[in-house]
Design a protein around this motif. Structure first.
Motif: not given
Length: 309
Positions: A56-63, A133-145, A213-221
C-alpha cells in the motif's frame, strides 16, 4: 529487577512530549514466536484482527486498500510470503499478554520515579501486535494514545512527523469517530520534519499522543508490538475530539481541545454520561459491531465488512 524497556537520561527528559529511541529486552520473549502468534490469532474476536495487503502507499486511500484472500491464522503462519500487514488488537484481553504489558509499564513508571504504572497515571493499558511481510507499509496516521513501540523480529523504519504547530495535520483531522478511518493525508515534504527510527530486534521508540507516523518493514518479515496507555489528560482530550467530530458532522465545527477548558469539561462529561449505558452491551463482539453500525454507519465496521466482501 531489570526493566523490559530501557530509558536513558535524555529519554526521561523528552518523555512524554517528544519521540525518542529506546532499547528493550523482549526480542526473545516466547509470547512473540510465530507459533504463539498463530495461536493468539485463533483466540482473538473478529474485531480484534485487522489485515490487508502490505503493498500500500504511504498516502493510501482507505476505500482502495487491497485485501488478502486468506484467514488471519494463515496470514500469520505464512507471513514470510503472504505480502500482508496484520495487527492483533488489544491483546491484553489474553491474561499472559496483559501481565506482560503491566510488567513493561510498571518498569517504565519506576524508571520515572513512580511506584508503578497506576501511580504514574498510566491507565487503559493496551497492546497491539503487528505481523508484517517483508517490505510492507503502514500508511500515514496517528494514534489516540501514548506508545512504546518495540521491534521483536526483522527490521522496521519508523517515520514520526513533528506536528506540534499543526502545519502538517490540522486539528480537525484528529477528530475521530468509529466511522472515520485513521489514515491521514500525506505529502513527501513532510519528511523534512520527520524523525526516522531504524529498528532491529531489541530496538524501539516512543511515539507521543497524536504524533503522525508511517512505517516500512525491511527485507525480512517483522514482528512488533505497540505498548499503549492513556493518561487522564489524554482520555479527556479523546472525549472532546469525539464530541467535536459528531458536532462537526452535524454542521457545528468546534474549537480543538484546550481552547475552551469549561466547554471541554462539559463535552467530556456528556460523553461519559452517554457512553455509560452502552458499556454492558459492548462486552459482546456482535453487539459492539451492531452498535458501531447503528450509530456511525456501515463504515464504522470497515475492516469487518471488507473481510466479508
Amino acid at each position: 529487577m531489570t526493566a523490559l524497556i530501557e530509558l536513558d537520561q535524555e529519554a526521561r527528559k523528552a518523555f512524554p512530549e517528544r519521540p525518542f529511541a529506546t532499547r528493550h529486552n523482549l526480542a526473545d520473549h516466547p509470547l512473540f514466536s510465530l507459533e504463539k502468534l498463530v495461536e493468539l490469532a485463533g483466540q482473538m474476536p473478529p474485531d480484534g484482527i485487522e489485515y490487508n495487503s502490505g503493498k500500500v502507499g504511504i498516502d493510501q486511500k482507505p476505500e482502495e486498500t487491497p485485501l488478502v484472500d486468506m484467514a488471519a491464522i494463515e496470514v500469520v503462519r505464512r507471513i514470510k510470503e503472504a505480502n500482508a500487514w496484520l495487527v492483533l488488537k488489544r491483546v491484553e484481553r489474553m491474561p499472559a499478554y496483559a501481565a506482560l504489558l503491566r510488567e513493561v509499564l510498571d518498569g517504565v513508571a519506576r524508571d520515572m520515579g513512580h511506584r508503578d504504572a497506576a501511580d504514574a497515571g498510566f491507565t487503559h493499558l493496551e497492546g497491539f501486535v503487528f505481523v508484517s511481510s517483508p517490505n510492507a507499509t503502514t500508511p500515514f496516521h496517528s494514534d489516540p494514545e501514548d506508545n512504546f513501540f518495540v521491534q521483536i523480529h526483522g527490521d522496521k523504519f519508523f517515520h514520526v512527523i513533528d506536528n506540534q504547530d499543526r502545519s502538517v495535520v490540522p486539528d480537525l483531522a484528529f477528530e475521530v469517530t468509529p466511522s472515520m478511518h485513521r489514515n491521514l493525508p500525506y505529502r513527501p515534504d513532510f519528511e523534512d520534519r520527520a524523525t526516522v527510527f531504524t529498528m532491529k530486534a531489541g530496538d524501539g521508540c516512543f511515539v507521543p499522543y497524536l504524533w503522525p507516523h508511517w512505517v516500512k518493514t525491511g527485507d525480512s518479515y517483522s514482528i512488533s508490538m505497540a505498548v499503549t496507555w492513556k493518561s487522564p489528560a489524554v482520555r479527556r482530550s479523546n472525549k472532546v475530539l469525539f464530541v467535536n467530530a459528531l458536532l462537526r458532522k452535524w454542521g457545528m465545527p468546534q474549537k480543538p481541545p484546550g481552547m475552551s477548558p469549561a466547554l471541554d469539561w462539559a463535552k467530556a462529561a456528556a460523553y461519559t454520561a452517554a457512553r455509560a449505558p452502552l458499556e454492558p452491551l459492548r462486552r459482546s463482539d456482535r453487539l459492539r459491531a451492531m452498535l458501531r453500525g447503528l450509530l456511525f454507519g456501515r463504515n464504522a465496521n470497515y475492516y469487518l465488512q471488507a473481510r466479508k466482501g
